[in-house]
Design a protein around this motif. Structure first.
Motif, PDB file in Angstrom:
ATOM      1  N   ASP A  11       0.808  -1.202   0.000  1.00  0.00           N
ATOM      2  CA  ASP A  11       0.000   0.000   0.000  1.00  0.00           C
ATOM      3  C   ASP A  11       0.848   1.262   0.000  1.00  0.00           C
ATOM      4  N   THR A  12       2.078   1.154   0.481  1.00  0.00           N
ATOM      5  CA  THR A  12       2.927   2.338   0.536  1.00  0.00           C
ATOM      6  C   THR A  12       4.014   2.326  -0.526  1.00  0.00           C
ATOM      7  N   ALA A  13       3.956   1.369  -1.436  1.00  0.00           N
ATOM      8  CA  ALA A  13       4.972   1.294  -2.483  1.00  0.00           C
ATOM      9  C   ALA A  13       4.906   2.526  -3.365  1.00  0.00           C
ATOM     10  N   ILE A  14       6.077   3.048  -3.696  1.00  0.00           N
ATOM     11  CA  ILE A  14       6.104   4.270  -4.486  1.00  0.00           C
ATOM     12  C   ILE A  14       5.946   3.961  -5.962  1.00  0.00           C
ATOM     13  N   GLU A  15       5.481   4.912  -6.702  1.00  0.00           N
ATOM     14  CA  GLU A  15       5.436   4.823  -8.148  1.00  0.00           C
ATOM     15  C   GLU A  15       6.805   5.224  -8.693  1.00  0.00           C
ATOM     16  N   ASN A  16       7.133   4.707  -9.888  1.00  0.00           N
ATOM     17  CA  ASN A  16       8.425   5.014 -10.469  1.00  0.00           C
ATOM     18  C   ASN A  16       8.627   6.501 -10.711  1.00  0.00           C
ATOM     19  N   LYS A  17       7.552   7.223 -10.853  1.00  0.00           N
ATOM     20  CA  LYS A  17       7.679   8.636 -11.174  1.00  0.00           C
ATOM     21  C   LYS A  17       7.730   9.518  -9.933  1.00  0.00           C
ATOM     22  N   ALA A  18       7.802   8.940  -8.768  1.00  0.00           N
ATOM     23  CA  ALA A  18       7.748   9.736  -7.543  1.00  0.00           C
ATOM     24  C   ALA A  18       8.903  10.715  -7.443  1.00  0.00           C
ATOM     25  N   ALA A  77      22.510   0.139  -1.136  1.00  0.00           N
ATOM     26  CA  ALA A  77      21.808   0.728  -0.001  1.00  0.00           C
ATOM     27  C   ALA A  77      22.641   1.810   0.677  1.00  0.00           C
ATOM     28  N   ARG A  78      23.963   1.613   0.713  1.00  0.00           N
ATOM     29  CA  ARG A  78      24.836   2.566   1.402  1.00  0.00           C
ATOM     30  C   ARG A  78      25.058   3.843   0.614  1.00  0.00           C
ATOM     31  N   VAL A  79      25.281   3.735  -0.703  1.00  0.00           N
ATOM     32  CA  VAL A  79      25.787   4.903  -1.431  1.00  0.00           C
ATOM     33  C   VAL A  79      24.749   5.644  -2.255  1.00  0.00           C
ATOM     34  N   SER A  80      23.612   5.021  -2.575  1.00  0.00           N
ATOM     35  CA  SER A  80      22.745   5.631  -3.578  1.00  0.00           C
ATOM     36  C   SER A  80      21.523   6.311  -2.977  1.00  0.00           C
ATOM     37  N   ASP A  81      21.113   7.376  -3.626  1.00  0.00           N
ATOM     38  CA  ASP A  81      19.876   8.067  -3.274  1.00  0.00           C
ATOM     39  C   ASP A  81      18.682   7.378  -3.925  1.00  0.00           C
ATOM     40  N   ASN A  82      18.885   6.912  -5.160  1.00  0.00           N
ATOM     41  CA  ASN A  82      17.820   6.284  -5.936  1.00  0.00           C
ATOM     42  C   ASN A  82      18.336   4.977  -6.526  1.00  0.00           C
ATOM     43  N   THR A  83      17.423   4.046  -6.747  1.00  0.00           N
ATOM     44  CA  THR A  83      17.794   2.740  -7.278  1.00  0.00           C
ATOM     45  C   THR A  83      16.832   2.328  -8.377  1.00  0.00           C
ATOM     46  N   ALA A  84      17.405   1.781  -9.456  1.00  0.00           N
ATOM     47  CA  ALA A  84      16.613   1.241 -10.564  1.00  0.00           C
ATOM     48  C   ALA A  84      16.900  -0.257 -10.651  1.00  0.00           C
ATOM     49  N   PHE A  85      15.841  -1.062 -10.664  1.00  0.00           N
ATOM     50  CA  PHE A  85      15.988  -2.508 -10.765  1.00  0.00           C
ATOM     51  C   PHE A  85      15.648  -2.958 -12.177  1.00  0.00           C
ATOM     52  N   PHE A  86      16.630  -3.601 -12.821  1.00  0.00           N
ATOM     53  CA  PHE A  86      16.465  -4.120 -14.182  1.00  0.00           C
ATOM     54  C   PHE A  86      16.332  -5.638 -14.124  1.00  0.00           C
ATOM     55  N   HIS A 132      13.063   3.195  -0.098  1.00  0.00           N
ATOM     56  CA  HIS A 132      11.754   2.607  -0.416  1.00  0.00           C
ATOM     57  C   HIS A 132      11.904   1.309  -1.207  1.00  0.00           C
ATOM     58  N   ILE A 133      12.845   1.321  -2.163  1.00  0.00           N
ATOM     59  CA  ILE A 133      13.060   0.114  -2.966  1.00  0.00           C
ATOM     60  C   ILE A 133      13.454  -1.057  -2.068  1.00  0.00           C
ATOM     61  N   PHE A 134      14.267  -0.793  -1.047  1.00  0.00           N
ATOM     62  CA  PHE A 134      14.764  -1.864  -0.193  1.00  0.00           C
ATOM     63  C   PHE A 134      13.828  -2.223   0.956  1.00  0.00           C
ATOM     64  N   THR A 135      12.916  -1.354   1.303  1.00  0.00           N
ATOM     65  CA  THR A 135      12.016  -1.667   2.418  1.00  0.00           C
ATOM     66  C   THR A 135      10.568  -1.861   1.984  1.00  0.00           C
ATOM     67  N   HIS A 136      10.155  -1.218   0.905  1.00  0.00           N
ATOM     68  CA  HIS A 136       8.772  -1.339   0.435  1.00  0.00           C
ATOM     69  C   HIS A 136       8.729  -1.497  -1.087  1.00  0.00           C
ATOM     70  N   LYS A 150       7.712  -2.253  -4.743  1.00  0.00           N
ATOM     71  CA  LYS A 150       6.388  -2.360  -5.360  1.00  0.00           C
ATOM     72  C   LYS A 150       6.216  -3.702  -6.070  1.00  0.00           C
ATOM     73  N   SER A 151       7.312  -4.185  -6.683  1.00  0.00           N
ATOM     74  CA  SER A 151       7.248  -5.382  -7.514  1.00  0.00           C
ATOM     75  C   SER A 151       7.716  -6.611  -6.754  1.00  0.00           C
ATOM     76  N   LYS A 152       7.037  -7.737  -6.968  1.00  0.00           N
ATOM     77  CA  LYS A 152       7.468  -9.016  -6.383  1.00  0.00           C
ATOM     78  C   LYS A 152       8.840  -9.414  -6.913  1.00  0.00           C
ATOM     79  N   GLN A 153       9.135  -9.067  -8.182  1.00  0.00           N
ATOM     80  CA  GLN A 153      10.450  -9.373  -8.735  1.00  0.00           C
ATOM     81  C   GLN A 153      11.542  -8.606  -7.994  1.00  0.00           C
ATOM     82  N   THR A 154      11.280  -7.354  -7.673  1.00  0.00           N
ATOM     83  CA  THR A 154      12.252  -6.568  -6.916  1.00  0.00           C
ATOM     84  C   THR A 154      12.474  -7.181  -5.540  1.00  0.00           C
TER      85      THR A 154
END
Length: 274
Positions: free
Chosen positions: A11-18, A233-242, A255-259, A261-265
């Motif tokens: 419910d709190t997962a961010i959208e990619n455009k956030a 997690a240590r160095v980046s402000d934003n993360t993109a998962f390919f 957010h990517i590491f704690t919430h 959005k994708s099951k693949q992530t």
């Protein structure tokens, strides 16, 4: 990898455009980007806006397209026969694949640091001065200043200032990688691309490079490919998962590491595959 605790809260997962909604300045922008090695498609419809003066990590399993995407940003893939780009790739709102683009100037603006440190078999000084000389700088006093400021920028000056004319290959692995970063800084870029810059280094040298990355973001936009989840997690402000050539998710690193959005992530960052 498994020591990162992930709590899934869809419910709190961010959208990619956030990230765009924060009104930050976008440095790099791709729209409907597709990339081909001959007949084989490697990237599929990548839409990604990377903010300036931030560290953005690209994560994902081997072969997912991270390094291919990175090399697109300074047209390094141009040197590979049969490659083809479709879609829009912009730096500062300018299409870098527009036919009149000066690729030499583009690569001056967008520096690259590779997985394996690759100092030239020259002196420390000549490694740093090489780029400015290629771009026309001949005055010794200016080259001296560039060498000093670049080595200071890479946190290497104090270690090598008394042996600038020693062979760069005599440096330790971590020092060689910082030298390569200094060499990239010497041509005064705006963006630094880093393709697994610490994968061949020991933990102490890795920590030194990570500290340097955080310092450099004050002046540069940094995009780093890494397989190390803790490092992302240590160095980046934003993360993109390919994954399999597609951008699955993009957002603030915490957010990517704690919430995610994708099951693949979720599966990737918790070590279930990759």
């Amino acid at each position: 990898m498994n020591d990162i605790q992930v709590q899934i809260a869809p419910d709190t997962a961010i959208e990619n455009k956030a990230i765009n909604q924060e009104h930050v300045s976008i440095k790099i922008n791709t729209k409907h980007l597709n990339f081909y090695y001959g007949a084989q498609q490697a990237l599929f419809d990548i839409n990604l806006s990377i903010p300036g003066h931030k560290v953005t990590s690209l994560i994902g399993p081997s072969g997912c397209g991270k390094s291919t995407f990175l090399r697109i940003l300074n047209r390094m893939n141009d040197i590979i026969d049969g490659t083809r780009v479709q879609g829009l790739v912009e730096i500062d709102n300018k299409d870098i694949y527009e036919p009149r683009t000066n690729v030499v100037k583009l690569r001056k603006k967008i520096g690259m640091v590779f997985q394996k440190s690759n100092p030239f078999p020259k002196s420390i000084y000549d490694n740093i001065a090489y780029g400015p000389k290629i771009h026309g700088e001949k005055q010794s006093s200016i080259l001296d200043s560039i060498v000093e400021s670049s080595l200071k920028g890479a946190m290497l000056w104090d270690e090598v200032k008394d042996r600038l004319f020693a062979n760069a290959l005599e440096l330790s692995g971590g020092q060689q990688q910082r030298l390569c970063i200094a060499r990239a800084l010497a041509v005064d870029p705006e963006v630094l691309l880093m393709d697994e810059p610490t994968s061949a280094l020991d933990p102490r040298a890795t920590a030194g490079i990570e500290d340097l990355i955080r310092k450099l973001q004050k002046k540069y936009t940094i995009v780093i490919v890494t397989h190390n989840m803790q490092q992302a997690a240590r160095v980046s402000d934003n993360t993109a998962f390919f994954y399999e050539g597609k951008l699955i998710e993009f957002g603030k690193t915490n957010h990517i590491f704690t919430h995610p959005k994708s099951k693949q992530t979720e599966d990737y960052i918790t070590g279930r595959f990759g």
